[in-house]
Design a protein around this motif. Structure first.
Motif, PDB file in Angstrom:
ATOM      1  N   PRO A  71      -7.440  21.425 -33.204  1.00 51.91           N
ATOM      2  CA  PRO A  71      -6.736  20.387 -33.968  1.00 51.91           C
ATOM      3  C   PRO A  71      -6.860  20.574 -35.476  1.00 51.91           C
ATOM      4  O   PRO A  71      -6.074  20.029 -36.240  1.00 51.91           O
ATOM      5  CB  PRO A  71      -7.418  19.091 -33.508  1.00 51.91           C
ATOM      6  N   ALA A  85      -0.342  10.394 -36.232  1.00 52.99           N
ATOM      7  CA  ALA A  85      -1.446   9.546 -35.781  1.00 52.99           C
ATOM      8  C   ALA A  85      -1.156   8.065 -36.038  1.00 52.99           C
ATOM      9  O   ALA A  85      -1.604   7.204 -35.282  1.00 52.99           O
ATOM     10  CB  ALA A  85      -2.748   9.955 -36.466  1.00 52.99           C
ATOM     11  N   ASP A  88       0.222   6.508 -33.180  1.00 54.11           N
ATOM     12  CA  ASP A  88      -0.629   6.639 -31.993  1.00 54.11           C
ATOM     13  C   ASP A  88      -0.136   7.778 -31.092  1.00 54.11           C
ATOM     14  O   ASP A  88      -0.302   7.739 -29.866  1.00 54.11           O
ATOM     15  CB  ASP A  88      -0.676   5.328 -31.199  1.00 54.11           C
ATOM     16  N   LYS A  89       0.421   8.802 -31.740  1.00 54.90           N
ATOM     17  CA  LYS A  89       0.997   9.935 -31.010  1.00 54.90           C
ATOM     18  C   LYS A  89       0.167  11.185 -31.264  1.00 54.90           C
ATOM     19  O   LYS A  89      -0.081  11.554 -32.414  1.00 54.90           O
ATOM     20  CB  LYS A  89       2.446  10.158 -31.447  1.00 54.90           C
ATOM     21  N   GLU A  90      -0.259  11.828 -30.196  1.00 54.42           N
ATOM     22  CA  GLU A  90      -1.139  12.995 -30.298  1.00 54.42           C
ATOM     23  C   GLU A  90      -0.373  14.281 -30.553  1.00 54.42           C
ATOM     24  O   GLU A  90       0.713  14.496 -30.014  1.00 54.42           O
ATOM     25  CB  GLU A  90      -1.939  13.135 -28.998  1.00 54.42           C
ATOM     26  N   ASP A  91      -0.953  15.125 -31.389  1.00 53.15           N
ATOM     27  CA  ASP A  91      -0.482  16.504 -31.545  1.00 53.15           C
ATOM     28  C   ASP A  91      -1.366  17.402 -30.685  1.00 53.15           C
ATOM     29  O   ASP A  91      -0.928  17.931 -29.682  1.00 53.15           O
ATOM     30  CB  ASP A  91      -0.519  16.922 -33.014  1.00 53.15           C
ATOM     31  N   ARG A  92      -2.643  17.516 -31.050  1.00 53.17           N
ATOM     32  CA  ARG A  92      -3.591  18.306 -30.259  1.00 53.17           C
ATOM     33  C   ARG A  92      -4.807  17.487 -29.821  1.00 53.17           C
ATOM     34  O   ARG A  92      -5.341  17.709 -28.748  1.00 53.17           O
ATOM     35  CB  ARG A  92      -4.050  19.541 -31.053  1.00 53.17           C
ATOM     36  N   ASP A  93      -5.257  16.594 -30.680  1.00 51.33           N
ATOM     37  CA  ASP A  93      -6.440  15.772 -30.384  1.00 51.33           C
ATOM     38  C   ASP A  93      -6.307  14.491 -31.194  1.00 51.33           C
ATOM     39  O   ASP A  93      -6.575  14.474 -32.395  1.00 51.33           O
ATOM     40  CB  ASP A  93      -7.711  16.530 -30.757  1.00 51.33           C
ATOM     41  N   LEU A  94      -5.898  13.410 -30.543  1.00 53.39           N
ATOM     42  CA  LEU A  94      -5.557  12.183 -31.254  1.00 53.39           C
ATOM     43  C   LEU A  94      -6.753  11.601 -31.997  1.00 53.39           C
ATOM     44  O   LEU A  94      -6.604  11.099 -33.119  1.00 53.39           O
ATOM     45  CB  LEU A  94      -4.981  11.147 -30.282  1.00 53.39           C
ATOM     46  N   GLU A  95      -7.935  11.669 -31.412  1.00 56.90           N
ATOM     47  CA  GLU A  95      -9.123  11.120 -32.077  1.00 56.90           C
ATOM     48  C   GLU A  95      -9.373  11.833 -33.401  1.00 56.90           C
ATOM     49  O   GLU A  95      -9.636  11.206 -34.432  1.00 56.90           O
ATOM     50  CB  GLU A  95     -10.347  11.238 -31.167  1.00 56.90           C
ATOM     51  N   GLU A  97      -7.146  13.577 -35.106  1.00 56.07           N
ATOM     52  CA  GLU A  97      -6.003  13.367 -35.990  1.00 56.07           C
ATOM     53  C   GLU A  97      -6.041  11.986 -36.628  1.00 56.07           C
ATOM     54  O   GLU A  97      -5.697  11.822 -37.806  1.00 56.07           O
ATOM     55  CB  GLU A  97      -4.716  13.608 -35.204  1.00 56.07           C
ATOM     56  N   LYS A  98      -6.489  10.980 -35.896  1.00 58.35           N
ATOM     57  CA  LYS A  98      -6.638   9.651 -36.491  1.00 58.35           C
ATOM     58  C   LYS A  98      -7.701   9.665 -37.590  1.00 58.35           C
ATOM     59  O   LYS A  98      -7.528   9.069 -38.655  1.00 58.35           O
ATOM     60  CB  LYS A  98      -7.011   8.625 -35.423  1.00 58.35           C
TER      61      LYS A  98
END
Length: 264
Positions: A71, A85, A88-95, A97-98
């Motif tokens: 990520p 983010a 609330d949309k994930e690319d590779r790892d939402l946590e 990315e947030k």
């Protein structure tokens, strides 16, 4: 004195001049103290900054596999307008990315080779400007996430460059600019979503780099082609080492290369 370890971008500390540090796993070096001394750089192996394996570095210090999986190398890194983010949309790892995207970001003007627009996390000011070799910079807007910074940069790129000419920067072929005036002229082009975040009362920040002599003709050191190099260090600017024979070495561009370093 011999140092050994994997290259990562130099750490910096604001000062007159800026202080530069090479950090290794078990040691660190203040490079300002190495000015006018001979450095011997010896390439030993690769060490991917993600998996740690001895695999050829593809981009940004990562092997090819990790570059397309970690990520920390998502497209939104280089193109912040692709950040998702906030949706609330994930690319590779939402946590991850947030954590990285949902924090204050700055859109700024920096003068490295000419005036350019850029984006960085607020926590990276003035580090980002130093890394780009800017001798002056100023904030334009401070927004709550990376997406808003990205769309602001995209809008302003129609009116000002977003690139640094690294050769001009290293030759110090630059002139002072009135960045407050530049900011005022660009204000009407800020997108509506970011307009309320414009920073009115900001002045320029000035950077002084530890350079004894600027080169005229540049020779770029590539450790794949020249795995063993010796040269007298004459300056540090941006993420580059500048040597007496006009060789320049992009430390950040060589992340993931495991080296030995001797100083005489």
């Amino acid at each position: 004195m011999l140092y050994e370890g994997v290259l990562r971008k130099m750490q910096t500390e604001m000062g007159q001049p800026i202080q530069y540090y090479l950090l290794f796993d078990n040691d660190f070096l203040n490079l300002n103290q190495a000015l006018n001394k001979e450095l011997h750089i010896h390439f030993i192996k690769y060490q991917c900054l993600n998996c740690g394996e001895n695999r050829p570095i593809y981009r940004q210090g990562f092997c090819r596999t990790c570059f397309f999986e970690t990520p920390a190398a998502g497209d939104w890194i280089m193109r912040p307008e692709l950040s998702t983010a906030h949706l609330d949309k994930e690319d590779r790892d939402l946590e991850y990315e947030k954590k990285m995207q949902l924090q204050p970001h700055i859109v700024y003007l920096a003068n490295s080779s000419s005036v350019k627009v850029g984006v960085t996390r607020k926590s990276q000011v003035p580090t980002r400007w130093i890394d780009q070799g800017a001798h002056e910079a100023i904030e334009i807007v401070e927004v709550p996430n990376r997406y808003l910074a990205g769309i602001t940069e995209v809008a302003l790129k129609d009116h000002i460059s977003d690139k640094t000419n690294w050769r001009k920067m290293l030759r110090n072929d630059v002139k002072d600019e009135d960045l407050v005036q530049w900011r005022s002229e660009l204000k009407p082009y800020i997108p509506e979503e970011a307009a309320d975040y414009f920073l009115e009362a900001r002045s320029e920040t000035h950077m002084e780099f530890p350079v004894l002599n600027y080169p005229e003709k540049l020779k770029s050191l590539n450790l794949d082609k020249t795995p063993d190099f010796k040269g007298v260090l004459k300056g540090i600017k941006g993420q580059y080492l500048i040597f007496e024979d006009s060789t320049v070495f992009n430390v950040r561009g060589s992340e993931g290369y495991y080296i030995g370093l001797d100083i005489n």
